[in-house]
Write a protein that holds these residues in place. Structure first.
Motif, PDB file in Angstrom:
ATOM      1  N   ASN A 169       0.803  -1.218   0.000  1.00 24.39           N
ATOM      2  CA  ASN A 169       0.000   0.000   0.000  1.00 24.39           C
ATOM      3  C   ASN A 169       0.837   1.269   0.000  1.00 24.39           C
ATOM      4  N   GLY A 170       2.057   1.126  -0.478  1.00 30.05           N
ATOM      5  CA  GLY A 170       2.891   2.311  -0.677  1.00 30.05           C
ATOM      6  C   GLY A 170       3.544   2.869   0.571  1.00 30.05           C
ATOM      7  N   ILE A 171       3.550   2.074   1.659  1.00 33.20           N
ATOM      8  CA  ILE A 171       4.196   2.551   2.884  1.00 33.20           C
ATOM      9  C   ILE A 171       5.538   1.844   3.028  1.00 33.20           C
ATOM     10  N   ASN A 172       6.558   2.613   3.305  1.00 34.02           N
ATOM     11  CA  ASN A 172       7.922   2.104   3.391  1.00 34.02           C
ATOM     12  C   ASN A 172       8.117   1.356   4.720  1.00 34.02           C
ATOM     13  N   ALA A 173       7.938   0.016   4.670  1.00 39.80           N
ATOM     14  CA  ALA A 173       7.937  -0.751   5.922  1.00 39.80           C
ATOM     15  C   ALA A 173       8.813  -1.987   5.836  1.00 39.80           C
ATOM     16  N   LEU A 174       9.365  -2.396   6.982  1.00 39.06           N
ATOM     17  CA  LEU A 174      10.166  -3.617   7.077  1.00 39.06           C
ATOM     18  C   LEU A 174       9.707  -4.437   8.280  1.00 39.06           C
ATOM     19  N   ALA A 175       9.901  -5.763   8.191  1.00 35.48           N
ATOM     20  CA  ALA A 175       9.573  -6.623   9.335  1.00 35.48           C
ATOM     21  C   ALA A 175      10.812  -6.824  10.198  1.00 35.48           C
ATOM     22  N   TYR A 176      10.588  -7.089  11.470  1.00 39.30           N
ATOM     23  CA  TYR A 176      11.691  -7.388  12.399  1.00 39.30           C
ATOM     24  C   TYR A 176      11.203  -8.404  13.418  1.00 39.30           C
ATOM     25  N   HIS A 177      11.870  -9.548  13.489  1.00 35.39           N
ATOM     26  CA  HIS A 177      11.513 -10.522  14.529  1.00 35.39           C
ATOM     27  C   HIS A 177      12.680 -11.465  14.794  1.00 35.39           C
ATOM     28  N   ALA A 178      12.553 -12.226  15.867  1.00 43.45           N
ATOM     29  CA  ALA A 178      13.659 -13.066  16.327  1.00 43.45           C
ATOM     30  C   ALA A 178      13.953 -14.217  15.366  1.00 43.45           C
ATOM     31  N   GLY A 179      13.033 -14.499  14.454  1.00 41.58           N
ATOM     32  CA  GLY A 179      13.259 -15.586  13.508  1.00 41.58           C
ATOM     33  C   GLY A 179      14.161 -15.199  12.349  1.00 41.58           C
ATOM     34  N   MET A 180      14.468 -13.906  12.227  1.00 39.82           N
ATOM     35  CA  MET A 180      15.332 -13.464  11.136  1.00 39.82           C
ATOM     36  C   MET A 180      16.797 -13.657  11.516  1.00 39.82           C
ATOM     37  N   VAL A 181      17.677 -13.767  10.502  1.00 39.36           N
ATOM     38  CA  VAL A 181      19.101 -13.911  10.832  1.00 39.36           C
ATOM     39  C   VAL A 181      19.643 -12.565  11.325  1.00 39.36           C
ATOM     40  N   ASP A 182      20.717 -12.637  12.105  1.00 44.35           N
ATOM     41  CA  ASP A 182      21.285 -11.448  12.751  1.00 44.35           C
ATOM     42  C   ASP A 182      21.536 -10.289  11.792  1.00 44.35           C
ATOM     43  N   GLU A 183      22.147 -10.599  10.634  1.00 43.97           N
ATOM     44  CA  GLU A 183      22.507  -9.530   9.697  1.00 43.97           C
ATOM     45  C   GLU A 183      21.257  -8.794   9.216  1.00 43.97           C
ATOM     46  N   GLN A 184      20.212  -9.592   8.959  1.00 45.89           N
ATOM     47  CA  GLN A 184      18.958  -9.026   8.480  1.00 45.89           C
ATOM     48  C   GLN A 184      18.352  -8.097   9.529  1.00 45.89           C
ATOM     49  N   ARG A 185      18.404  -8.557  10.774  1.00 55.59           N
ATOM     50  CA  ARG A 185      17.837  -7.744  11.850  1.00 55.59           C
ATOM     51  C   ARG A 185      18.625  -6.463  12.028  1.00 55.59           C
ATOM     52  N   GLN A 186      19.960  -6.615  11.968  1.00 53.82           N
ATOM     53  CA  GLN A 186      20.821  -5.448  12.130  1.00 53.82           C
ATOM     54  C   GLN A 186      20.556  -4.444  11.013  1.00 53.82           C
ATOM     55  N   ALA A 187      20.417  -4.960   9.788  1.00 52.98           N
ATOM     56  CA  ALA A 187      20.173  -4.085   8.640  1.00 52.98           C
ATOM     57  C   ALA A 187      18.867  -3.327   8.831  1.00 52.98           C
ATOM     58  N   CYS A 188      17.845  -4.031   9.314  1.00 57.95           N
ATOM     59  CA  CYS A 188      16.542  -3.402   9.539  1.00 57.95           C
ATOM     60  C   CYS A 188      16.665  -2.293  10.577  1.00 57.95           C
ATOM     61  N   GLN A 189      17.351  -2.609  11.665  1.00 58.10           N
ATOM     62  CA  GLN A 189      17.527  -1.622  12.739  1.00 58.10           C
ATOM     63  C   GLN A 189      18.291  -0.392  12.243  1.00 58.10           C
ATOM     64  N   ASN A 190      19.356  -0.643  11.441  1.00 58.23           N
ATOM     65  CA  ASN A 190      20.139   0.478  10.913  1.00 58.23           C
ATOM     66  C   ASN A 190      19.308   1.364   9.991  1.00 58.23           C
ATOM     67  N   SER A 191      18.512   0.731   9.111  1.00 50.34           N
ATOM     68  CA  SER A 191      17.682   1.520   8.193  1.00 50.34           C
ATOM     69  C   SER A 191      16.733   2.414   8.976  1.00 50.34           C
ATOM     70  N   PHE A 192      16.229   1.868  10.087  1.00 50.20           N
ATOM     71  CA  PHE A 192      15.288   2.633  10.901  1.00 50.20           C
ATOM     72  C   PHE A 192      15.997   3.811  11.568  1.00 50.20           C
ATOM     73  N   MET A 193      17.188   3.536  12.121  1.00 50.14           N
ATOM     74  CA  MET A 193      17.946   4.595  12.785  1.00 50.14           C
ATOM     75  C   MET A 193      18.329   5.689  11.791  1.00 50.14           C
ATOM     76  N   ASP A 194      18.673   5.285  10.556  1.00 46.54           N
ATOM     77  CA  ASP A 194      19.121   6.241   9.544  1.00 46.54           C
ATOM     78  C   ASP A 194      17.963   6.851   8.749  1.00 46.54           C
ATOM     79  N   ASN A 195      16.752   6.670   9.241  1.00 41.81           N
ATOM     80  CA  ASN A 195      15.554   7.215   8.582  1.00 41.81           C
ATOM     81  C   ASN A 195      15.360   6.720   7.150  1.00 41.81           C
ATOM     82  N   LYS A 196      15.862   5.517   6.855  1.00 36.99           N
ATOM     83  CA  LYS A 196      15.683   4.998   5.491  1.00 36.99           C
ATOM     84  C   LYS A 196      14.409   4.178   5.379  1.00 36.99           C
ATOM     85  N   VAL A 197      13.841   3.820   6.514  1.00 42.71           N
ATOM     86  CA  VAL A 197      12.564   3.120   6.491  1.00 42.71           C
ATOM     87  C   VAL A 197      11.647   3.814   7.494  1.00 42.71           C
TER      88      VAL A 197
END
Ligand SMILES: [Zn+2]
Length: 651
Positions: free
Chosen positions: A252-280
């Motif tokens: 629906n055109g909203i810039n969103a990412l999922a985050y949960h414990a089932g994801m691999v570490d790198e993926q979670r870290q990438a998600c967290q970084n994008s959020f901190m850097d206002n990319k998501v």
């Protein structure tokens, strides 16, 4: 005003004045009074210990629950020129040695560790030789079983404090009910007069509870997110919901990412970084997301599913608006999700037979009064999930059945980065013989070899510690690459006593614990349905009596109290389906040597996990989770009514 303290604050930290509560706590500590500080997140709790540490003669030992938090604080301390370090798993052998030397020489003001570090006997030996002025416990509510985030290992901290003769304690937390507050204080013998609590109430958070039928939630979410400005978090209960909702928002055109414990570490870290850097803009997350996320401009937090408790709710909404700007906290609520939240509680309650499996293991497998345990293995063997299993082991310690000795790695795998013979030729005499024995006790498969330490010790008299530090040393020198696996905890068996009685005691403990969890959920539902100001009631729940009685902006103050309802009535699947599903599970179990019990069949039908269900790949058996919308006790009753229809009795 204490001008000395103020000057010192300016000099070391560059602040011209203390924030609310800080000076009060610091004055108590420098006067030798242990203290409990309850400040909202982001209001300068850490400064209380950082400042005090400079005033004390010896080292300050900080127990922190999360590596990321430790690293953040260390970076800050370095900036303000305070000598601090941590002992954690990311350090190399050499770095670790340096930290220990600095601590011994009195060159460190602050040392940070995780509570698990105390399990290591070698660490306990080291730390007992160091003079410590103050113990600081961050996220101290983890010590209270009345709290929402009970961490069994925290219960041992008062003992460690006594053993190490630490005169001063500072407990820090952001959330504590009255009960948790006094519980924490009494465990460390802190005088209630030395509890310093600043206001819990935050006037920039607008709380809304919107009664929303399950089928309307996803559309409502899109509408709501579109109305928000800036970044936000959407909290959900299940991992698959996080994926589903993130995809739904993206579509629906909203810039969103999922985050949960089932994801691999790198993926979670990438998600967290994008959020901190206002990319998501939006992170759709399970409760795994949040601790250590220090983003001040989160404009909204939406609970798509019910939180686990009021404590979780307040912690999660507390991530919004740390910059003090207006922020929205919206909960989409109905009673459908209640079953899921409650069933999770049952999912973590061990069966009596599982508890007996653990105590039996202790009885059968201890030698010379020592019992070794690998959490993974024991979890599978006993069918108890890892977190409750850890709780169980701490209970056994607190009941004086076990006492933790040390931990070691069971597997040493390595490969040579240089020519083997060239390496050996560098050594002479006894050291050479020692190294040749290491090689002889290693079975190489092509490149990698596994060292059998027991075999080595049979052939050659040497300490385990010597072998471990030799391997560490070679790895540091780069001559080998080393992989250590399977951490093994070694306990001394103090006194098992009457095992049957012990099993029953443990079972009662866990049953009582789940009852408390269930009543916590009921309290939360009552909170969401309140007809008086939500912000005021939330502040009162956390013992802040100074909040305004009407915030003027929550959904109740705006005249819209929520009435939660069940939006869907779920029919029971036909008995035939249940019988077939359970019989399939029994067959699978028989084939692989797992005896299916009634609680395990319940877990299966409720779509919960358990170590044995994972082993049996239960998710692939048709019928897994067919009763997921029904309450656990009702599923139990159902199974009892069908008991004669199963291939064998569900003992
Ligand atoms: Zn209000």
């Amino acid at each position: 005003m204490n001008t000395y303290l103020q000057q010192s604050l300016q000099q070391h930290f560059g602040f011209s004045q203390f924030r609310t509560g800080q000076q009060q706590v610091i004055e108590k500590l420098v006067n030798g009074q242990s203290s409990l500080a309850i400040f909202p997140t982001g209001s300068g709790k850490s400064l209380c210990y950082q400042f005090t540490a400079l005033q004390l003669p010896h080292i300050t030992l900080v127990i922190s629950p999360l590596l990321a938090l430790m690293k953040d604080q260390l970076a800050y301390l370095e900036k303000v020129n305070i000598k601090a370090a941590s002992i954690d798993s990311t350090l190399t052998h050499e770095q670790m040695k340096q930290v220990m030397t600095d601590a011994r020489n009195g060159d460190l003001k602050i040392l940070m560790i995780s509570v698990e570090r105390f399990k290591n006997e070698r660490f306990r030996q080291f730390i007992s030789q160091i003079k410590i002025s103050m113990m600081v416990v961050d996220e101290a509510h983890c010590i209270s079983e009345w709290g929402h985030n009970f961490r069994p290992d925290y219960l041992k901290l008062p003992q460690y404090r006594e053993q190490l003769n630490i005169p001063l304690v500072l407990l820090l937390t952001a959330t504590a009910t009255r009960k948790v507050k006094f519980d924490m204080a009494s465990r460390f013998a802190i005088d209630p007069q030395n509890i310093v609590q600043t206001g819990f109430y935050r006037d920039n958070l607008k709380l809304q509870v919107l009664a929303t039928a399950e089928q309307d939630k996803s559309l409502r979410l899109i509408e709501l997110v579109r109305q928000q400005e800036g970044a936000g978090i959407v909290y959900v209960t299940l991992q698959q919901t996080a994926e589903k909702i993130a995809a739904h928002l993206s579509k629906n055109g909203i810039n969103a990412l999922a985050y949960h414990a089932g994801m691999v570490d790198e993926q979670r870290q990438a998600c967290q970084n994008s959020f901190m850097d206002n990319k998501v803009d939006v992170v759709v997350a399970t409760i795994a997301f949040g601790m250590g996320v220090d983003k001040s401009n989160i404009r909204f937090v939406i609970h798509y599913d019910l939180p686990k408790s009021i404590e979780n709710y307040s912690q999660e909404i507390g991530r919004a608006g740390r910059d003090g700007q207006p922020s929205n906290c919206i909960t989409l609520a109905n009673l459908d999700g209640l079953t899921t939240v409650e069933n999770f509680v049952y999912g973590d309650t061990p069966e009596l037979t599982s508890l007996a499996a653990v105590t039996d293991d202790i009885k059968q497998n201890s030698t010379n009064g020592l019992w070794e345990c690998q959490i993974n293995q024991l979890s599978t063997a006993s069918n108890i999930r890892q977190l409750p299993l850890k709780t169980l082991l701490v209970q056994l310690e607190l009941m004086d059945v076990l006492s933790a000795k040390y931990a070691y790695y069971a597997d040493f795998k390595y490969k040579f980065n240089v020519d083997q013979q060239v390496f050996i030729d560098k050594f002479e005499g006894e050291r050479r013989i020692f190294i040749e024995h290491i090689l002889n006790a290693t079975s190489f498969k092509k490149i990698w070899g596994t060292l059998d330490i027991n075999l080595l010790q049979t052939n050659y008299q040497c300490d385990r510690a010597r072998v471990v530090s030799a391997m560490d040393y070679f790895a540091e020198q780069g001559v080998i690459s080393l992989e250590t696996k399977k951490i093994t905890d070694v306990y001394q068996v103090v006194n098992l006593g009457d095992v049957e009685q012990l099993n029953q005691q443990l079972f009662d403990y866990f049953s009582h614990k789940s009852k408390k969890e269930i009543s916590r959920i009921a309290t939360m539902i009552r909170f969401f349905e309140l007809d008086s100001c939500l912000s005021y009631q939330l502040a009162r729940y956390f013992d802040d009596m100074n909040a305004p009685e009407h915030c003027g902006q929550c959904s109740v103050c705006l005249g819209q109290p929520a009435k939660l309802a069940i939006s869907q009535i779920f029919e029971w699947p036909q008995d035939e389906l249940i019988i077939t599903a359970v019989n399939q599970l029994i067959q699978q179990g028989d084939a692989k040597g797992y005896q299916i019990s009634l609680p395990l069949a319940c877990h299966f039908l409720a779509g919960l996990t358990a170590p044995w269900l994972t082993k049996l790949q239960a998710r692939k058996i048709s019928g897994y989770g067919i009763c997921q919308h029904h309450r656990y006790q009702h599923i139990e009753q159902k199974l009892n009514s069908l008991t004669t229809q199963f291939l064998r009795s569900l003992s």
